[in-house]
Design an enzyme around this catalytic site. Structure first.
Site, PDB file in Angstrom:
ATOM      1  N   SER A  98      -2.010 -40.998   0.332  1.00 30.43           N
ATOM      2  CA  SER A  98      -3.243 -41.726   0.622  1.00 30.43           C
ATOM      3  C   SER A  98      -4.452 -40.832   0.356  1.00 30.43           C
ATOM      4  O   SER A  98      -4.708 -40.480  -0.783  1.00 30.43           O
ATOM      5  CB  SER A  98      -3.220 -42.247   2.068  1.00 30.43           C
ATOM      6  OG  SER A  98      -4.342 -43.053   2.331  1.00 30.43           O
ATOM      7  N   THR A  99      -5.191 -40.448   1.395  1.00 30.82           N
ATOM      8  CA  THR A  99      -6.421 -39.678   1.224  1.00 30.82           C
ATOM      9  C   THR A  99      -6.156 -38.374   0.479  1.00 30.82           C
ATOM     10  O   THR A  99      -5.302 -37.591   0.869  1.00 30.82           O
ATOM     11  CB  THR A  99      -7.035 -39.355   2.600  1.00 30.82           C
ATOM     12  OG1 THR A  99      -7.097 -40.533   3.377  1.00 30.82           O
ATOM     13  CG2 THR A  99      -8.425 -38.768   2.447  1.00 30.82           C
ATOM     14  N   HIS A 125      -2.582 -45.585  -1.359  1.00 33.30           N
ATOM     15  CA  HIS A 125      -3.485 -46.513  -0.685  1.00 33.30           C
ATOM     16  C   HIS A 125      -4.815 -46.606  -1.439  1.00 33.30           C
ATOM     17  O   HIS A 125      -5.590 -45.642  -1.444  1.00 33.30           O
ATOM     18  CB  HIS A 125      -3.738 -46.074   0.761  1.00 33.30           C
ATOM     19  CG  HIS A 125      -2.507 -46.131   1.616  1.00 33.30           C
ATOM     20  ND1 HIS A 125      -2.354 -45.360   2.742  1.00 33.30           N
ATOM     21  CD2 HIS A 125      -1.374 -46.869   1.513  1.00 33.30           C
ATOM     22  CE1 HIS A 125      -1.173 -45.619   3.295  1.00 33.30           C
ATOM     23  NE2 HIS A 125      -0.568 -46.519   2.555  1.00 33.30           N
ATOM     24  N   MET A 218      -4.130 -40.088   5.693  1.00 38.51           N
ATOM     25  CA  MET A 218      -4.365 -40.386   7.106  1.00 38.51           C
ATOM     26  C   MET A 218      -3.251 -41.285   7.638  1.00 38.51           C
ATOM     27  O   MET A 218      -2.637 -42.041   6.897  1.00 38.51           O
ATOM     28  CB  MET A 218      -5.697 -41.121   7.286  1.00 38.51           C
ATOM     29  CG  MET A 218      -6.923 -40.279   7.041  1.00 38.51           C
ATOM     30  SD  MET A 218      -8.426 -41.135   7.626  1.00 38.51           S
ATOM     31  CE  MET A 218      -8.377 -42.637   6.681  1.00 38.51           C
ATOM     32  N   ASP A 221       1.807 -43.959   7.882  1.00 35.33           N
ATOM     33  CA  ASP A 221       2.578 -44.762   6.938  1.00 35.33           C
ATOM     34  C   ASP A 221       3.572 -43.850   6.220  1.00 35.33           C
ATOM     35  O   ASP A 221       3.192 -42.831   5.667  1.00 35.33           O
ATOM     36  CB  ASP A 221       1.640 -45.434   5.930  1.00 35.33           C
ATOM     37  CG  ASP A 221       2.329 -46.513   5.101  1.00 35.33           C
ATOM     38  OD1 ASP A 221       3.416 -46.973   5.511  1.00 35.33           O
ATOM     39  OD2 ASP A 221       1.776 -46.904   4.052  1.00 35.33           O
TER      40      ASP A 221
END
Length: 276
Positions: A98-99, A125, A218, A221
């Protein structure tokens, strides 16, 4: 970012500015939030919550871990073709990220050879409208073929499949082959696509021949999905805290006792090749 690195969050309207968003990530932006159109007033409340969470996360990123502008280097990496090590141990690699993910993948995927003996499936994401552009950009940088996954795609070695924003990526058997299956359900997941959903499906279809990798991002998940992979006999790698932009998703897996090994980003490609 080169002269005075600071954490940057981009707020962009819809997909019309997609190329600029990708360029901003290329230049080292930590993350971005998609701004709704003027008519989508009810979405402003969701935007506020997402923006606050991402700003708080970005504020905690150590300056020495800020993304480097690797995507600015548009020339594809030229790598020697390497023979697969111990072929047959793994049939699928799944990555949840993600991030900081666009920059991390731009570092990792170009290090893998074109004759990789297994396919790679990735949940990154991103808001709707960006994953296809990102896949095309990563394809330019990599010896491997990189595509946004489509329903019915044959999951074959040497191809990297990025789950499309807005739909979960799962797998189903068709005779001797495995194909991609995209769906909006389940609806009760905090992310769509979800790392947990993809990991669970991979475990159910490939059994103990799955390597799951949870990288910077973050939240949590990937934790439940990692438990599915482990329960079916597969393996889990996590990105080490020292190279994560946000040590959230990997931390949740490590602290649950589900990670077999943790590697810094600059060692992850070799770790993957060593288990194939």
């Amino acid at each position: 970012m080169e002269r005075r690195p600071i954490p940057v969050i981009i707020v962009s309207i819809a997909s019309e500015a997609g190329e600029m968003v990708i360029a901003a990530l290329n230049a080292g932006a930590v993350d971005f939030v998609q701004k709704p159109t003027a008519l989508a007033t009810e979405k402003m409340y969701e935007l506020a919550e997402e923006l606050i969470d991402k700003v708080k996360a970005a504020a905690k990123v150590p300056l020495n871990r800020l993304p480097v502008p690797t995507l600015l280097k548009s020339t594809p990496a030229v790598l020697p073709v390497q023979p697969a090590l111990h072929p047959g141990v793994i049939d699928l690699i799944t990555i949840g990220i993600s991030t900081g993910g666009p920059q991390a993948l731009a570092f990792l995927i170009p290090q893998l050879p074109s004759n990789l003996s297994v396919p790679i499936a990735i949940v990154l994401h991103m808001p709707i409208g960006y994953t296809k552009m990102y896949a095309e950009r990563l394809d330019q940088l990599s010896a491997l073929k990189v595509v946004e996954a489509m329903d019915g795609d044959l999951i074959c070695p040497g191809v990297v499949f990025i789950a499309p924003a807005g739909r979960h990526l799962t797998f189903k058997r068709q005779g001797d082959n495995v194909v991609a299956a995209l769906a909006a359900q389940p609806f009760d997941m905090p992310h769509r696509p979800s790392v947990d959903v993809m990991f669970q499906s991979a475990a159910e279809v490939y059994g103990n021949r799955v390597l799951g990798i949870v990288m910077t991002g973050m939240g949590a998940d990937g934790k439940q999905g990692s438990a599915w992979i482990k329960s079916h006999g597969g393996s889990i790698f996590t990105e080490a805290e020292e190279t994560c932009i946000v040590y959230g998703m990997p931390r949740s897996v490590v602290e649950s006792g589900l990670s077999d090994r943790s590697y810094p980003l600059n060692s992850m490609a070799q770790a993957i090749l060593d288990v194939l």
